[in-house]
Write an enzyme that holds these catalytic residues in place. Structure first.
Site, PDB file in Angstrom:
ATOM      1  N   HIS A 104       0.800  -1.227   0.000  1.00  0.00           N
ATOM      2  CA  HIS A 104       0.000   0.000   0.000  1.00  0.00           C
ATOM      3  C   HIS A 104       0.840   1.288   0.000  1.00  0.00           C
ATOM      4  O   HIS A 104       0.284   2.377  -0.044  1.00  0.00           O
ATOM      5  CB  HIS A 104      -0.968  -0.025   1.194  1.00  0.00           C
ATOM      6  CG  HIS A 104      -2.306   0.563   0.893  1.00  0.00           C
ATOM      7  ND1 HIS A 104      -3.380   0.464   1.753  1.00  0.00           N
ATOM      8  CD2 HIS A 104      -2.761   1.288  -0.169  1.00  0.00           C
ATOM      9  CE1 HIS A 104      -4.419   1.089   1.227  1.00  0.00           C
ATOM     10  NE2 HIS A 104      -4.072   1.599   0.070  1.00  0.00           N
ATOM     11  N   ASP A 131      -9.595  -0.239   4.286  1.00  0.00           N
ATOM     12  CA  ASP A 131      -8.403  -0.886   4.832  1.00  0.00           C
ATOM     13  C   ASP A 131      -8.683  -1.345   6.272  1.00  0.00           C
ATOM     14  O   ASP A 131      -9.404  -0.656   7.003  1.00  0.00           O
ATOM     15  CB  ASP A 131      -7.263   0.172   4.843  1.00  0.00           C
ATOM     16  CG  ASP A 131      -5.871  -0.418   4.947  1.00  0.00           C
ATOM     17  OD1 ASP A 131      -5.727  -1.496   5.529  1.00  0.00           O
ATOM     18  OD2 ASP A 131      -4.921   0.244   4.470  1.00  0.00           O
ATOM     19  N   HIS A 133      -6.353  -1.290   8.281  1.00  0.00           N
ATOM     20  CA  HIS A 133      -5.380  -0.443   8.977  1.00  0.00           C
ATOM     21  C   HIS A 133      -5.591   1.021   8.591  1.00  0.00           C
ATOM     22  O   HIS A 133      -6.150   1.308   7.529  1.00  0.00           O
ATOM     23  CB  HIS A 133      -3.954  -0.873   8.596  1.00  0.00           C
ATOM     24  CG  HIS A 133      -3.733  -2.346   8.729  1.00  0.00           C
ATOM     25  ND1 HIS A 133      -3.911  -3.216   7.671  1.00  0.00           N
ATOM     26  CD2 HIS A 133      -3.386  -3.099   9.797  1.00  0.00           C
ATOM     27  CE1 HIS A 133      -3.678  -4.461   8.085  1.00  0.00           C
ATOM     28  NE2 HIS A 133      -3.351  -4.425   9.363  1.00  0.00           N
ATOM     29  N   ASP A 135      -2.970   3.183   8.239  1.00  0.00           N
ATOM     30  CA  ASP A 135      -1.783   3.616   7.490  1.00  0.00           C
ATOM     31  C   ASP A 135      -1.407   5.063   7.822  1.00  0.00           C
ATOM     32  O   ASP A 135      -1.074   5.857   6.937  1.00  0.00           O
ATOM     33  CB  ASP A 135      -1.976   3.395   5.976  1.00  0.00           C
ATOM     34  CG  ASP A 135      -2.116   1.915   5.624  1.00  0.00           C
ATOM     35  OD1 ASP A 135      -1.865   1.059   6.507  1.00  0.00           O
ATOM     36  OD2 ASP A 135      -2.473   1.604   4.470  1.00  0.00           O
ATOM     37  N   HIS A 148       4.466   0.990   4.041  1.00  0.00           N
ATOM     38  CA  HIS A 148       3.049   0.816   3.646  1.00  0.00           C
ATOM     39  C   HIS A 148       2.087   1.194   4.769  1.00  0.00           C
ATOM     40  O   HIS A 148       0.900   1.399   4.502  1.00  0.00           O
ATOM     41  CB  HIS A 148       2.771  -0.610   3.130  1.00  0.00           C
ATOM     42  CG  HIS A 148       2.679  -1.682   4.184  1.00  0.00           C
ATOM     43  ND1 HIS A 148       1.997  -2.862   3.986  1.00  0.00           N
ATOM     44  CD2 HIS A 148       3.194  -1.758   5.438  1.00  0.00           C
ATOM     45  CE1 HIS A 148       2.086  -3.622   5.079  1.00  0.00           C
ATOM     46  NE2 HIS A 148       2.815  -2.976   5.957  1.00  0.00           N
ATOM     47  N   ASP A 235      -7.399  -1.558   0.040  1.00  0.00           N
ATOM     48  CA  ASP A 235      -6.447  -2.533   0.581  1.00  0.00           C
ATOM     49  C   ASP A 235      -7.237  -3.827   0.784  1.00  0.00           C
ATOM     50  O   ASP A 235      -8.241  -3.840   1.509  1.00  0.00           O
ATOM     51  CB  ASP A 235      -5.890  -1.990   1.909  1.00  0.00           C
ATOM     52  CG  ASP A 235      -4.803  -2.872   2.504  1.00  0.00           C
ATOM     53  OD1 ASP A 235      -4.901  -4.104   2.365  1.00  0.00           O
ATOM     54  OD2 ASP A 235      -3.883  -2.321   3.135  1.00  0.00           O
ATOM     55  N   ASP A 237      -6.798  -6.285   2.480  1.00  0.00           N
ATOM     56  CA  ASP A 237      -6.945  -6.789   3.852  1.00  0.00           C
ATOM     57  C   ASP A 237      -8.159  -6.201   4.568  1.00  0.00           C
ATOM     58  O   ASP A 237      -8.463  -6.583   5.705  1.00  0.00           O
ATOM     59  CB  ASP A 237      -5.652  -6.637   4.667  1.00  0.00           C
ATOM     60  CG  ASP A 237      -5.287  -5.204   5.014  1.00  0.00           C
ATOM     61  OD1 ASP A 237      -6.173  -4.350   5.142  1.00  0.00           O
ATOM     62  OD2 ASP A 237      -4.072  -4.953   5.181  1.00  0.00           O
ATOM     63  N   GLU A 280      -2.034  -4.901  -1.841  1.00  0.00           N
ATOM     64  CA  GLU A 280      -1.749  -5.934  -0.827  1.00  0.00           C
ATOM     65  C   GLU A 280      -2.211  -7.350  -1.170  1.00  0.00           C
ATOM     66  O   GLU A 280      -2.260  -8.202  -0.283  1.00  0.00           O
ATOM     67  CB  GLU A 280      -2.286  -5.517   0.556  1.00  0.00           C
ATOM     68  CG  GLU A 280      -1.748  -4.186   1.098  1.00  0.00           C
ATOM     69  CD  GLU A 280      -0.333  -4.260   1.688  1.00  0.00           C
ATOM     70  OE1 GLU A 280       0.188  -5.385   1.845  1.00  0.00           O
ATOM     71  OE2 GLU A 280       0.249  -3.199   1.963  1.00  0.00           O
TER      72      GLU A 280
END
Ligand code: MG
Ligand code: MG
Length: 308
Positions: A104, A131, A133, A135, A148, A235, A237, A280
Site C-alpha cells: 500500500h 483498509d 489499517h 496507514d 506501507h 487494501d 486486507d 496488498e
C-alpha cells in the site's frame, strides 16, 4: 451481462512493490490480478483498456535497509515518483487510472499524481481509504518501519519529508476529504492522529452496527457535492481473511464478500469515482489465486458490473 461504458478508457498500471511490507510476495500481486482476468472483465463492461505494464522496482536482495524506521526509503521514493507521473499522465489524457499493487506504499505515488492533476485542474480531491489499517504511522510512531503503514500520514503532509513532498508539493489531500473504512487494527500513534486531525473513520464496529450500505451512502452524500474527483484506495486486507486469505497483514473480523461488493457497487452507482487502486494481494499466502479473483470481481463491481 454487458453494460456499456461508452468512451471510457482504463489504463492499468502495475506497481509490483514489496519493499513497504514485512511479508514478501505482494510484488506478485499485479500478475495475480492479471491472471484473474481483470482486463477482460473490464472490456466485458464496455471499457477500452490499455495495460501499461509494470513500473520496474528493484528487489529486496539488491537493497539495503539504511534506516530501520523507514525501510527501503530510497527505492520507494524513486518508484512512487515514477508512478505519480504515470497516473497524472493518464488523467491528463482523460483516462481512468487503475493501479494494481503491490503493497500500500503505492498510494503515496498514486495519490500524489492525482492530487497534482486536481490542483492544475482546480478540482477538489476526495479519498476513500478501505483498509483494516489506518496507514497513519510516521517514522516516529511506526512499530515496524514499514512504509506501507505510513501512506495516509504522508499524504496529509506528516512524517518523512522525502515521502510527504513527493512530486514536488504537500500536503496532497485535505483531512476533511479523507474517509477511512473498515478499520480494526490501529496503532496508538495512528489513533492520536485520527483524533488530532478529526478524520472521518468508520471501524468494523460501526459497520456492524449501522451496515456498510448506510455508511457508504452517508460518505458519498457528504463527499459528492464537495469534491470533483474521488479516488478509491482499496487494501484487500479490508476483506475478512476467511474470504481473502492472500494478503500480507490479515486481521480477523473484516468485510464479508457481500459487504465488500455492496460497498463497491454503491460507489459505482454514484458515478463519482475517477481513479482506483487495489493493494496488498499476496499470492504466496493465497489459495488458488482466490483473493486476486475476488479483488478482480470487486474492481468490476466498482466499475459498473451488476447482477441484473
Ligand atoms: Mg493499507
Ligand atoms: Mg491494510
Amino acid at each position: 451481462m454487458k453494460q456499456h461504458q461508452a468512451g471510457r478508457h482504463v489504463d492499468i498500471i502495475g506497481f509490483p512493490m514489496d519493499l513497504g511490507a514485512d511479508h514478501r510476495g505482494v510484488d506478485m500481486g499485479p500478475s495475480a490480478l492479471r491472471i484473474a482476468s481483470i482486463q477482460p472483465k473490464l472490456e466485458n463492461l464496455g471499457y477500452t483498456v490499455s495495460d501499461l505494464g509494470n513500473i520496474i522496482i528493484q528487489n529486496q536482495e539488491k537493497q539495503k535497509v539504511k534506516n530501520p524506521k523507514l525501510k527501503y526509503l530510497d527505492e520507494i521514493v524513486k518508484t512512487t515518483e515514477i508512478l505519480a507521473r504515470k497516473v497524472e499522465k493518464s488523467l491528463n489524457a482523460e483516462h481512468f487510472p487503475l493501479c494494481l499493487g503491490g503493497d500500500h506504499s503505492m498510494a503515496i505515488g498514486t495519490v500524489s499524481g492525482i492530487s497534482s492533476y486536481c490542483k492544475k485542474n482546480r478540482k477538489d480531491l476526495g479519498l476513500i481509504w478501505i483498509d483494516a489499517h489506518a496507514d497513519l504511522n510516521t517514522e516516529e510512531t511506526t512499530p515496524s518501519g514499514n512504509i506501507h503503514g505510513m501512506s495516509v500520514a504522508v499524504l496529509l503532509g506528516f512524517g518523512n519529508k522525502k515521502l510527504a513532498e513527493l512530486h514536488g508539493f504537500f500536503p496532497k489531500i485535505k483531512p476533511e476529504n479523507i474517509v477511512l473504512i473498515g478499520l480494526r487494527s490501529v496503532d496508538p500513534g495512528e489513533r492520536d492522529l485520527i483524533k488530532k486531525m478529526d478524520l472521518k473513520a468508520y471501524t468494523m464496529t460501526e459497520i456492524d452496527r449501522k451496515g456498510i450500505g448506510f455508511i457508504i451512502d452517508k460518505i458519498l452524500k457528504d463527499l459528492k457535492p464537495r469534491v470533483q474527483h474521488i479516488h478509491v484506495s482499496f487494501d484487500v486486507d479490508s476483506i475478512d481473511p476467511i474470504t481473502a486469505p492472500g494478503v500480507g497483514t490479515p486481521v480477523s473480523g473484516g468485510l464479508s464478500y457481500r459487504e465488500a461488493h455492496l460497498l463497491m457497487e454503491t460507489i459505482a452507482e454514484c458515478g463519482c469515482m475517477s481513479s482506483l487502486e487495489v493493494a496488498e494481494v499476496n499470492p504466496i499466502l493465497d489459495s488458488n489465486n482466490k483473493s486476486a479473483e475476488i479483488t478482480a470481481e470487486l474492481v468490476a463491481s466498482s466499475l459498473g458490473l451488476r447482477i441484473l
